[in-house]
Design a protein around this motif. Structure first.
Motif, PDB file in Angstrom:
ATOM      1  N   ASP A  74       0.816  -1.216   0.000  1.00 32.58           N
ATOM      2  CA  ASP A  74       0.000   0.000   0.000  1.00 32.58           C
ATOM      3  C   ASP A  74       0.850   1.266   0.000  1.00 32.58           C
ATOM      4  O   ASP A  74       0.475   2.271  -0.607  1.00 32.58           O
ATOM      5  CB  ASP A  74      -0.930   0.014   1.217  1.00 32.58           C
ATOM      6  CG  ASP A  74      -1.963  -1.098   1.165  1.00 32.58           C
ATOM      7  OD1 ASP A  74      -2.110  -1.727   0.093  1.00 32.58           O
ATOM      8  OD2 ASP A  74      -2.615  -1.344   2.198  1.00 32.58           O
ATOM      9  N   ARG A  75       1.989   1.209   0.685  1.00 31.71           N
ATOM     10  CA  ARG A  75       2.801   2.436   0.822  1.00 31.71           C
ATOM     11  C   ARG A  75       4.188   2.308   0.214  1.00 31.71           C
ATOM     12  O   ARG A  75       5.030   3.182   0.403  1.00 31.71           O
ATOM     13  CB  ARG A  75       2.903   2.816   2.314  1.00 31.71           C
ATOM     14  CG  ARG A  75       1.568   3.238   2.901  1.00 31.71           C
ATOM     15  CD  ARG A  75       1.687   3.651   4.357  1.00 31.71           C
ATOM     16  NE  ARG A  75       2.643   4.725   4.552  1.00 31.71           N
ATOM     17  CZ  ARG A  75       3.087   5.142   5.746  1.00 31.71           C
ATOM     18  NH1 ARG A  75       2.639   4.567   6.843  1.00 31.71           N
ATOM     19  NH2 ARG A  75       3.956   6.126   5.842  1.00 31.71           N
ATOM     20  N   TRP A  76       4.419   1.214  -0.498  1.00 30.47           N
ATOM     21  CA  TRP A  76       5.769   0.982  -0.989  1.00 30.47           C
ATOM     22  C   TRP A  76       6.310   2.078  -1.908  1.00 30.47           C
ATOM     23  O   TRP A  76       7.488   2.456  -1.800  1.00 30.47           O
ATOM     24  CB  TRP A  76       5.866  -0.389  -1.691  1.00 30.47           C
ATOM     25  CG  TRP A  76       7.270  -0.731  -2.013  1.00 30.47           C
ATOM     26  CD1 TRP A  76       7.844  -0.867  -3.237  1.00 30.47           C
ATOM     27  CD2 TRP A  76       8.329  -0.953  -1.058  1.00 30.47           C
ATOM     28  NE1 TRP A  76       9.175  -1.160  -3.124  1.00 30.47           N
ATOM     29  CE2 TRP A  76       9.502  -1.218  -1.797  1.00 30.47           C
ATOM     30  CE3 TRP A  76       8.383  -0.938   0.336  1.00 30.47           C
ATOM     31  CZ2 TRP A  76      10.720  -1.482  -1.170  1.00 30.47           C
ATOM     32  CZ3 TRP A  76       9.596  -1.200   0.963  1.00 30.47           C
ATOM     33  CH2 TRP A  76      10.744  -1.465   0.204  1.00 30.47           C
ATOM     34  N   PRO A  77       5.538   2.631  -2.824  1.00 29.01           N
ATOM     35  CA  PRO A  77       6.114   3.702  -3.659  1.00 29.01           C
ATOM     36  C   PRO A  77       6.669   4.866  -2.842  1.00 29.01           C
ATOM     37  O   PRO A  77       7.666   5.476  -3.242  1.00 29.01           O
ATOM     38  CB  PRO A  77       4.908   4.137  -4.510  1.00 29.01           C
ATOM     39  CG  PRO A  77       4.056   2.927  -4.602  1.00 29.01           C
ATOM     40  CD  PRO A  77       4.170   2.282  -3.239  1.00 29.01           C
ATOM     41  N   ASP A  78       6.059   5.178  -1.707  1.00 26.10           N
ATOM     42  CA  ASP A  78       6.602   6.237  -0.845  1.00 26.10           C
ATOM     43  C   ASP A  78       7.814   5.751  -0.063  1.00 26.10           C
ATOM     44  O   ASP A  78       8.797   6.476   0.109  1.00 26.10           O
ATOM     45  CB  ASP A  78       5.517   6.712   0.149  1.00 26.10           C
ATOM     46  CG  ASP A  78       4.365   7.397  -0.550  1.00 26.10           C
ATOM     47  OD1 ASP A  78       4.613   8.075  -1.570  1.00 26.10           O
ATOM     48  OD2 ASP A  78       3.225   7.244  -0.101  1.00 26.10           O
ATOM     49  N   PHE A  79       7.764   4.515   0.427  1.00 29.46           N
ATOM     50  CA  PHE A  79       8.865   4.000   1.227  1.00 29.46           C
ATOM     51  C   PHE A  79      10.165   3.883   0.435  1.00 29.46           C
ATOM     52  O   PHE A  79      11.251   4.108   0.960  1.00 29.46           O
ATOM     53  CB  PHE A  79       8.517   2.608   1.788  1.00 29.46           C
ATOM     54  CG  PHE A  79       7.496   2.620   2.889  1.00 29.46           C
ATOM     55  CD1 PHE A  79       7.241   3.762   3.632  1.00 29.46           C
ATOM     56  CD2 PHE A  79       6.798   1.460   3.197  1.00 29.46           C
ATOM     57  CE1 PHE A  79       6.286   3.765   4.640  1.00 29.46           C
ATOM     58  CE2 PHE A  79       5.860   1.438   4.215  1.00 29.46           C
ATOM     59  CZ  PHE A  79       5.609   2.601   4.934  1.00 29.46           C
ATOM     60  N   VAL A  80      10.082   3.501  -0.821  1.00 29.73           N
ATOM     61  CA  VAL A  80      11.289   3.202  -1.597  1.00 29.73           C
ATOM     62  C   VAL A  80      11.956   4.468  -2.130  1.00 29.73           C
ATOM     63  O   VAL A  80      13.087   4.404  -2.607  1.00 29.73           O
ATOM     64  CB  VAL A  80      10.952   2.224  -2.738  1.00 29.73           C
ATOM     65  CG1 VAL A  80      10.314   2.927  -3.923  1.00 29.73           C
ATOM     66  CG2 VAL A  80      12.203   1.462  -3.183  1.00 29.73           C
ATOM     67  N   LYS A  81      11.299   5.604  -2.027  1.00 34.20           N
ATOM     68  CA  LYS A  81      11.902   6.830  -2.537  1.00 34.20           C
ATOM     69  C   LYS A  81      13.111   7.221  -1.698  1.00 34.20           C
ATOM     70  O   LYS A  81      13.059   7.168  -0.488  1.00 34.20           O
ATOM     71  CB  LYS A  81      10.866   7.967  -2.530  1.00 34.20           C
ATOM     72  CG  LYS A  81       9.839   7.834  -3.621  1.00 34.20           C
ATOM     73  CD  LYS A  81       8.835   8.991  -3.600  1.00 34.20           C
ATOM     74  CE  LYS A  81       7.811   8.828  -4.694  1.00 34.20           C
ATOM     75  NZ  LYS A  81       6.777   9.894  -4.659  1.00 34.20           N
TER      76      LYS A  81
END
Length: 257
Positions: free
Chosen positions: A250-257
């Motif tokens: 759910d939040r991976w695109p934000d976490f990986v930045k």
């Protein structure tokens, strides 16, 4: 209706590796076999970008080494494509998913035996082959910046691989068991007596380390991640309401930045 039922029957009959293949294809990822050190590895990769020299290498968890907690599986391939899903959401870099020795349909290869997904799942032989395969991909793609991203047992491997790699800038672990001896003891599991323990290793100081932990993770309790960071450094990202599986996509695109 008949076609729908037929498709369900095909899915039920497919092996775990075949189901992963189908999922990777749906995500637009291409399958390849590459050589490590004495083992072959399955990889899935997104089309290579011409605008970035950054490479993210994803490492999956332990999959299904045991069935019903009692019987050693003949094929340890993950039944849940969680990490492929994370890789598919990553738009920050070139992305490759690197499979382990004997996983993803390779369990019948001559060098494979059940120890490599049970007591020796983090053994020197596994770690060195993973590192060799990763270095080959880095060289092939001409990457100038590399992140290893490991989920659960893949996080254990990401840390251990650093002893055999020279091209890594960042390690991101997600719900990772970074003290494998303590983890096995906590759950009352058989000791991983043929494996290396990340807690007992030493790590380069120039690499950035980010360790994500779910506040409600009962598989890898966050206090074990804290203990690892207290000894080795790195950044803890404790995520409220997350557990071992939910809700990393759910939040991976934000976490990986």
């Amino acid at each position: 209706m008949f076609i729908f039922v037929w498709m369900l029957m095909l899915a039920a009959c497919a092996t775990p590796a075949q189901r992963i293949d189908v999922t990777a294809e749906r995500f637009g990822m291409t399958k390849r076999l590459i050589e490590g050190l004495n083992f072959r590895h399955v990889t899935y990769a997104k089309p290579q970008s011409t605008t970035t020299k950054t490479l993210h290498i994803y490492l999956d968890g332990d999959g299904s080494p045991w069935l019903r907690g009692r019987y050693i599986a003949s094929d340890p391939t993950p039944r849940n494509p969680l990490v492929l899903g994370l890789a598919s959401l990553d738009t920050e870099a070139d992305v490759v998913y690197l499979g382990r020795p004997c996983y993803l349909g390779l369990h019948d290869e001559p060098m494979c035996n059940e120890r490599l997904w049970t007591s020796a799942r983090y053994s020197a032989a596994v770690v060195r082959s993973m590192a060799a395969a990763a270095q080959a991909m880095i060289a092939e793609r001409g990457a100038s910046s590399v992140s290893l991203i490991g989920y659960s047992g893949g996080g254990s491997l990401a840390m251990l691989m650093l002893a055999h790699m020279v091209s890594v800038d960042e390690v991101i672990t997600v719900a990772a068991n970074l003290d494998t001896d303590g983890w096995a003891k906590h759950h009352g599991y058989l000791p991983l007596n043929e494996s290396l323990n990340p807690m007992l290793s030493h790590y380069p100081r120039h690499i950035r380390y980010r360790h994500f932990a779910g506040e409600n993770d009962e598989n890898v309790p966050s206090h074990q991640t804290r203990a690892f960071i207290a000894r080795h450094g790195g950044e803890l990202v404790l995520v409220p309401n997350f557990n071992h599986r939910c809700c990393w996509r759910d939040r991976w695109p934000d976490f990986v930045k």
